[in-house]
Design a protein around this motif. Structure first.
Motif, PDB file in Angstrom:
ATOM      1  N   ALA A 179      67.652  44.569  98.631  1.00  0.00           N
ATOM      2  CA  ALA A 179      67.122  43.792  97.516  1.00  0.00           C
ATOM      3  C   ALA A 179      65.611  43.943  97.404  1.00  0.00           C
ATOM      4  O   ALA A 179      65.068  44.101  96.301  1.00  0.00           O
ATOM      5  CB  ALA A 179      67.499  42.319  97.689  1.00  0.00           C
ATOM      6  N   PHE A 180      64.914  43.889  98.551  1.00  0.00           N
ATOM      7  CA  PHE A 180      63.458  44.051  98.519  1.00  0.00           C
ATOM      8  C   PHE A 180      63.075  45.434  97.996  1.00  0.00           C
ATOM      9  O   PHE A 180      62.157  45.576  97.169  1.00  0.00           O
ATOM     10  CB  PHE A 180      62.871  43.839  99.912  1.00  0.00           C
ATOM     11  CG  PHE A 180      62.913  42.412 100.383  1.00  0.00           C
ATOM     12  CD1 PHE A 180      63.361  41.398  99.561  1.00  0.00           C
ATOM     13  CD2 PHE A 180      62.505  42.085 101.664  1.00  0.00           C
ATOM     14  CE1 PHE A 180      63.406  40.081  99.991  1.00  0.00           C
ATOM     15  CE2 PHE A 180      62.539  40.774 102.105  1.00  0.00           C
ATOM     16  CZ  PHE A 180      62.995  39.765 101.267  1.00  0.00           C
ATOM     17  N   SER A 181      63.767  46.468  98.492  1.00  0.00           N
ATOM     18  CA  SER A 181      63.443  47.831  98.074  1.00  0.00           C
ATOM     19  C   SER A 181      63.734  48.036  96.592  1.00  0.00           C
ATOM     20  O   SER A 181      62.919  48.612  95.853  1.00  0.00           O
ATOM     21  CB  SER A 181      64.250  48.838  98.904  1.00  0.00           C
ATOM     22  OG  SER A 181      63.951  48.705 100.289  1.00  0.00           O
ATOM     23  N   ALA A 182      64.905  47.573  96.148  1.00  0.00           N
ATOM     24  CA  ALA A 182      65.261  47.745  94.744  1.00  0.00           C
ATOM     25  C   ALA A 182      64.313  46.980  93.833  1.00  0.00           C
ATOM     26  O   ALA A 182      63.921  47.470  92.766  1.00  0.00           O
ATOM     27  CB  ALA A 182      66.704  47.283  94.514  1.00  0.00           C
ATOM     28  N   THR A 183      63.929  45.773  94.249  1.00  0.00           N
ATOM     29  CA  THR A 183      63.017  44.979  93.427  1.00  0.00           C
ATOM     30  C   THR A 183      61.634  45.615  93.371  1.00  0.00           C
ATOM     31  O   THR A 183      60.958  45.561  92.328  1.00  0.00           O
ATOM     32  CB  THR A 183      62.918  43.550  93.980  1.00  0.00           C
ATOM     33  OG1 THR A 183      64.234  42.982  94.015  1.00  0.00           O
ATOM     34  CG2 THR A 183      62.031  42.682  93.108  1.00  0.00           C
ATOM     35  N   LEU A 184      61.198  46.229  94.483  1.00  0.00           N
ATOM     36  CA  LEU A 184      59.914  46.925  94.467  1.00  0.00           C
ATOM     37  C   LEU A 184      59.913  48.026  93.419  1.00  0.00           C
ATOM     38  O   LEU A 184      58.979  48.139  92.600  1.00  0.00           O
ATOM     39  CB  LEU A 184      59.624  47.506  95.855  1.00  0.00           C
ATOM     40  CG  LEU A 184      58.399  48.427  95.952  1.00  0.00           C
ATOM     41  CD1 LEU A 184      57.119  47.657  95.652  1.00  0.00           C
ATOM     42  CD2 LEU A 184      58.328  49.091  97.327  1.00  0.00           C
ATOM     43  N   VAL A 185      60.958  48.831  93.400  1.00  0.00           N
ATOM     44  CA  VAL A 185      61.042  49.914  92.423  1.00  0.00           C
ATOM     45  C   VAL A 185      61.249  49.351  91.017  1.00  0.00           C
ATOM     46  O   VAL A 185      60.665  49.841  90.037  1.00  0.00           O
ATOM     47  CB  VAL A 185      62.179  50.875  92.811  1.00  0.00           C
ATOM     48  CG1 VAL A 185      62.331  51.978  91.768  1.00  0.00           C
ATOM     49  CG2 VAL A 185      61.920  51.487  94.186  1.00  0.00           C
ATOM     50  N   TYR A 186      62.082  48.304  90.905  1.00  0.00           N
ATOM     51  CA  TYR A 186      62.383  47.716  89.602  1.00  0.00           C
ATOM     52  C   TYR A 186      61.118  47.176  88.946  1.00  0.00           C
ATOM     53  O   TYR A 186      60.817  47.468  87.784  1.00  0.00           O
ATOM     54  CB  TYR A 186      63.416  46.608  89.787  1.00  0.00           C
ATOM     55  CG  TYR A 186      63.947  46.027  88.500  1.00  0.00           C
ATOM     56  CD1 TYR A 186      65.117  46.508  87.933  1.00  0.00           C
ATOM     57  CD2 TYR A 186      63.292  44.974  87.863  1.00  0.00           C
ATOM     58  CE1 TYR A 186      65.622  45.975  86.754  1.00  0.00           C
ATOM     59  CE2 TYR A 186      63.782  44.438  86.680  1.00  0.00           C
ATOM     60  CZ  TYR A 186      64.953  44.935  86.137  1.00  0.00           C
ATOM     61  OH  TYR A 186      65.435  44.397  84.978  1.00  0.00           O
ATOM     62  N   TRP A 187      60.357  46.371  89.688  1.00  0.00           N
ATOM     63  CA  TRP A 187      59.161  45.771  89.118  1.00  0.00           C
ATOM     64  C   TRP A 187      58.037  46.794  88.947  1.00  0.00           C
ATOM     65  O   TRP A 187      57.199  46.659  88.056  1.00  0.00           O
ATOM     66  CB  TRP A 187      58.690  44.608  89.985  1.00  0.00           C
ATOM     67  CG  TRP A 187      59.485  43.370  89.720  1.00  0.00           C
ATOM     68  CD1 TRP A 187      60.492  42.849  90.479  1.00  0.00           C
ATOM     69  CD2 TRP A 187      59.360  42.504  88.587  1.00  0.00           C
ATOM     70  NE1 TRP A 187      61.002  41.716  89.907  1.00  0.00           N
ATOM     71  CE2 TRP A 187      60.322  41.474  88.740  1.00  0.00           C
ATOM     72  CE3 TRP A 187      58.543  42.495  87.466  1.00  0.00           C
ATOM     73  CZ2 TRP A 187      60.471  40.459  87.814  1.00  0.00           C
ATOM     74  CZ3 TRP A 187      58.696  41.482  86.537  1.00  0.00           C
ATOM     75  CH2 TRP A 187      59.646  40.475  86.710  1.00  0.00           C
ATOM     76  N   SER A 188      58.017  47.806  89.800  1.00  0.00           N
ATOM     77  CA  SER A 188      57.020  48.867  89.609  1.00  0.00           C
ATOM     78  C   SER A 188      57.270  49.587  88.297  1.00  0.00           C
ATOM     79  O   SER A 188      56.327  49.876  87.537  1.00  0.00           O
ATOM     80  CB  SER A 188      57.066  49.854  90.776  1.00  0.00           C
ATOM     81  OG  SER A 188      56.724  49.214  91.997  1.00  0.00           O
ATOM     82  N   GLY A 189      58.549  49.878  88.016  1.00  0.00           N
ATOM     83  CA  GLY A 189      58.865  50.499  86.743  1.00  0.00           C
ATOM     84  C   GLY A 189      58.541  49.605  85.564  1.00  0.00           C
ATOM     85  O   GLY A 189      58.074  50.071  84.513  1.00  0.00           O
ATOM     86  N   THR A 190      58.756  48.298  85.734  1.00  0.00           N
ATOM     87  CA  THR A 190      58.426  47.360  84.658  1.00  0.00           C
ATOM     88  C   THR A 190      56.926  47.292  84.423  1.00  0.00           C
ATOM     89  O   THR A 190      56.451  47.287  83.274  1.00  0.00           O
ATOM     90  CB  THR A 190      58.967  45.965  85.003  1.00  0.00           C
ATOM     91  OG1 THR A 190      60.389  46.037  85.194  1.00  0.00           O
ATOM     92  CG2 THR A 190      58.655  44.977  83.898  1.00  0.00           C
ATOM     93  N   LEU A 191      56.144  47.252  85.506  1.00  0.00           N
ATOM     94  CA  LEU A 191      54.692  47.183  85.366  1.00  0.00           C
ATOM     95  C   LEU A 191      54.106  48.467  84.803  1.00  0.00           C
ATOM     96  O   LEU A 191      52.997  48.458  84.246  1.00  0.00           O
ATOM     97  CB  LEU A 191      54.052  46.868  86.725  1.00  0.00           C
ATOM     98  CG  LEU A 191      54.368  45.480  87.294  1.00  0.00           C
ATOM     99  CD1 LEU A 191      53.774  45.331  88.686  1.00  0.00           C
ATOM    100  CD2 LEU A 191      53.829  44.386  86.374  1.00  0.00           C
TER     101      LEU A 191
END
Length: 724
Positions: free
Chosen positions: A363-375
């Motif tokens: 979850a931490f890894s996926a959220t890091l990539v998810y929010w990086s793509g959003t930002l």
């Protein structure tokens, strides 16, 4: 005492006939002032992180009964500085994966098998961490953003790379995942001063594990780069480097996967050399891979994402799922899962904690990539496997909350029935004005008995974790969550996308809560007593699976306690060791380290102790009934354990001794250890008192009459034998 460091004060020489009462608090315990119930205390040994304290001034050390009070404060050892406390948030999945290896069952073949699987899962978590860092640096920044004009958020800070070729950009940005390895190495570095005779002789093992994980992490970054470069056709150089990179990864897996190879006494030196050699080879391969990718003049294929990156993520996720399923199956098939009193103890702590660690890491890894793509403007997109991971985490949390709530409701009637029977025996003639208070006591006992349901809850959670992680297969087959939801479940378009967004916000909120919790835990003592429990328990065990987990504070606390007890027995008639909650585990391990001449002058008093109720079930290979009996034998069975039915954590060690139970066997010393305390002592106020006796629950209660009577009894036993 070499393990104490500089001493602020020195305790006096002591009297030959007095007894020292050494108190050790539980997890996230109060300060020495509260433990000693004194406004002013002085430190007589140790340092700021962990030290021994007595009353001030020195003349008030000994009470009229000839008992000298002393307290050992170890609460700052698990965390220490605020930066260290906050760093534990990032190390949480590694800490949990390391904790799982200490929960292995006692079977001759299942125990080593669980150890191997836990170490492979820990290695997989490191690779997942590296893949998330590589996903941000290489896939989102290097490939999706800098290769397009749709990511203005990234182009400003990395404008200097615009004129570079794709290979050069990827080679430079690959230094970010490498820096992430150094960040992990820094966070997991040992920052506690160990005792001279450390409890866990694992530091050489930690070095071998660290070298193996670093080698695998570097090889994973090389693999991502080389697979992407090979998408446009392999050259001789890329083929050779791919083969060598795969060989390094396989060697790391073999080093951890062969039982007894990395931690066996006969193979320790060889394993250390192999691990160190793999790390050096991985360093050299990284330099060669970066140079090969940067200098390759060929063009790159057109692709929405970094070629091969999604397949690598899916493969790592499938390996995680397979290891978790194998771990659960191995524990469930353990032939030694049933022990005394017919209680089923499947050793399910290992797969459950491992599942939580894997779920949080994913979850931490996926959220890091998810929010990086959003930002980065959202146009960069995200790998499909991470979408499935976030969705699985969201569904898993929802299902876990529902199951936990359902179990609470379903078990409520049976728990209340058992609690009513206990209160009926304790207060058979309660006056009418005490009806409300009696009902409150019954509810508190019923809530405390929910601890007995944790085994079933663990089974359910493990099953949910495996089901949730199985969604990684969907990502491997390139199936979109929203598309699958429409085709199989008939969900409206965009419904699954809402779940993805909620899941990402949920993980972000969890990370923020952990960070704020670490901050408040460091600055606010009362808050730390709640959130600090996780850190204190998780960092108790040494690093035997994941080298980047926090170092064990027991490596210093237990030897320090043993050294202090030895010193006190040289100047006093004896020492009564008083351990509350987790402090009882520290004292039990300290007793096992004492030399025979010291053990003869020691007695043990535990209260609110989870040694049998939780620890013997969670850690059956290390804190079993046999180990607890050894503790009793070492102190000559000068051991009393006080427990309450209202305590959700502590319990009896060997026998409950509730009213109506058969009397203890006079020939069995273990049967005389446990003493049940009625809680509260009465439902109504005693003559001359304004309020009824309080409900203690898990509260220490060192000033309670029952506690003081137990201390006097043990002190008399020590005096009667004259320390002999």
């Amino acid at each position: 005492m070499g393990s104490e460091g500089p001493q602020r004060y020195r305790d006096g020489p002591g009297r030959h006939d007095d007894v020292v009462e050494l108190r050790v608090h539980g997890v996230s315990g109060a300060g020495p002032e509260r433990v000693l119930d004194q406004a002013h205390v002085r430190q007589v040994a140790g340092d700021r992180s962990g030290g021994f304290h007595r009353r001030a001034p020195e003349a008030d050390d000994t009470d009229p009964n000839g008992v000298t009070l002393e307290a050992y404060r170890w609460g700052d050892l698990p965390s220490g500085t605020m930066a260290r406390t906050l760093s534990l948030v990032f190390l949480l999945p590694f800490m949990l994966s390391n904790l799982a290896v200490w929960m292995r069952p006692t079977g001759r073949w299942s125990g080593p098998g669980v150890t191997v699987l836990c170490r492979l899962l820990a290695l997989d978590l490191t690779l997942l961490y590296m893949l998330s860092a590589a996903g941000v640096a290489l896939d989102l920044l290097g490939w999706r953003c800098l290769g397009m004009a749709r990511c203005p958020a990234a182009r400003g800070g990395l404008a200097g790379l615009d004129g570079w070729s794709i290979g050069q950009r990827l080679a430079v940005l690959a230094l970010l995942p490498i820096a992430a390895v150094g960040f992990l190495r820094l966070l997991g570095a040992r920052r506690r001063r160990p005792a001279g005779n450390s409890l866990w002789a694992v530091e050489p093992l930690v070095g071998r594990l660290r070298a193996t994980h670093v080698a695998a992490a570097f090889a994973m970054v090389d693999l991502v780069l080389l697979v992407a470069r090979s998408a446009g056709g392999r050259t001789t150089a890329t083929s050779i480097l791919l083969a060598l990179t795969g060989a390094v990864l396989l060697a790391c897996v073999a080093l951890l996967g062969v039982p007894g190879l990395v931690d066996g006494a006969a193979t320790a030196r060889l394993a250390g050399r192999v691990a160190g050699g793999l790390r050096l080879v991985a360093y050299g391969l990284s330099v060669a891979a970066f140079a090969t990718v940067a200098l390759d003049p060929r063009g790159w294929p057109s692709s929405a994402g970094l070629p091969g990156y999604g397949r690598i993520i899916g493969s790592v996720s499938i390996v995680q799922m397979t290891l978790l399923v194998a771990l659960g199956a191995l524990v469930l098939c353990d032939p030694g899962r049933r022990v005394r009193r017919g209680t089923p103890r499947y050793g399910l702590g290992a797969p459950v904690i491992a599942a939580i660690a894997v779920g949080l890491a994913g979850a931490f890894s996926a959220t890091l990539v998810y929010w990086s793509g959003t930002l980065l403007g959202g146009a960069a997109g995200r790998p499909l496997a991470y979408n499935w991971t976030i969705l699985a985490f969201f569904l898993h949390v929802v299902a876990g909350v529902v199951v936990c709530g359902a179990m609470t409701v379903v078990s409520r009637r049976s728990r209340l029935r058992a609690a009513v029977a206990i209160t009926d025996r304790d207060f058979p003639t309660a006056p009418p004005e005490a009806t409300e208070r009696r009902h409150r006591v019954t509810k508190m006992i019923a809530r405390a008995r929910f601890t007995e349901r944790l085994g079933l809850l663990a089974v359910t959670y493990a099953a949910l974790a495996v089901i949730g992680l199985s969604t990684s297969l969907m990502g491997q087959f390139q199936l979109e969550p929203d598309q699958l939801g429409r085709q199989l479940l008939g969900l409206p378009a965009g419904f699954v996308g809402v779940g993805l967004a909620v899941g990402s916000y949920l993980v972000a909120a969890l990370l923020l809560a952990l960070l704020l919790g670490g901050l408040f835990a460091y600055r606010t003592p009362w808050f730390r007593r709640y959130v600090g429990v996780l850190w204190d328990l998780g960092t108790f065990w040494p690093r035997a699976a994941h080298p980047f987990a926090p170092a064990s504070y027991a490596d210093r606390a237990v030897p320090e306690l043993a050294d202090r007890i030895t010193q006190l027995t040289q100047r006093h008639a004896g020492v009564v060791l008083c351990g509350h909650s987790h402090g009882s585990a520290l004292l039990a391990l300290a007793v096992l380290r004492l030399p025979p001449v010291v053990r003869q002058r020691v007695a043990l008093l535990t209260y609110g102790s989870p040694l049998d109720r939780l620890y013997a079930r969670l850690f059956p290979a290390y804190l079993s009934e046999e180990v607890l009996r050894q503790v009793g034998e070492r102190v000559g069975w000068r051991w009393l354990n006080l427990w309450r039915d209202t305590d959700p954590v502590g319990g009896w060690i060997f026998a409950a001794h509730r009213p109506g139970d058969p009397p203890p066997d006079a020939t069995e010393p273990a049967a005389r250890v446990d003493r049940r305390l009625r809680d509260p002592r009465d439902l109504t106020a005693q003559p001359g008192e304004c309020r009824p006796p309080p409900l203690r629950g898990h509260h220490p209660g060192e000033s309670d009459p029952e506690f003081r009577a137990a201390v006097r009894e043990l002190a008399c036993r020590l005096r009667d034998q004259g320390g002999a």
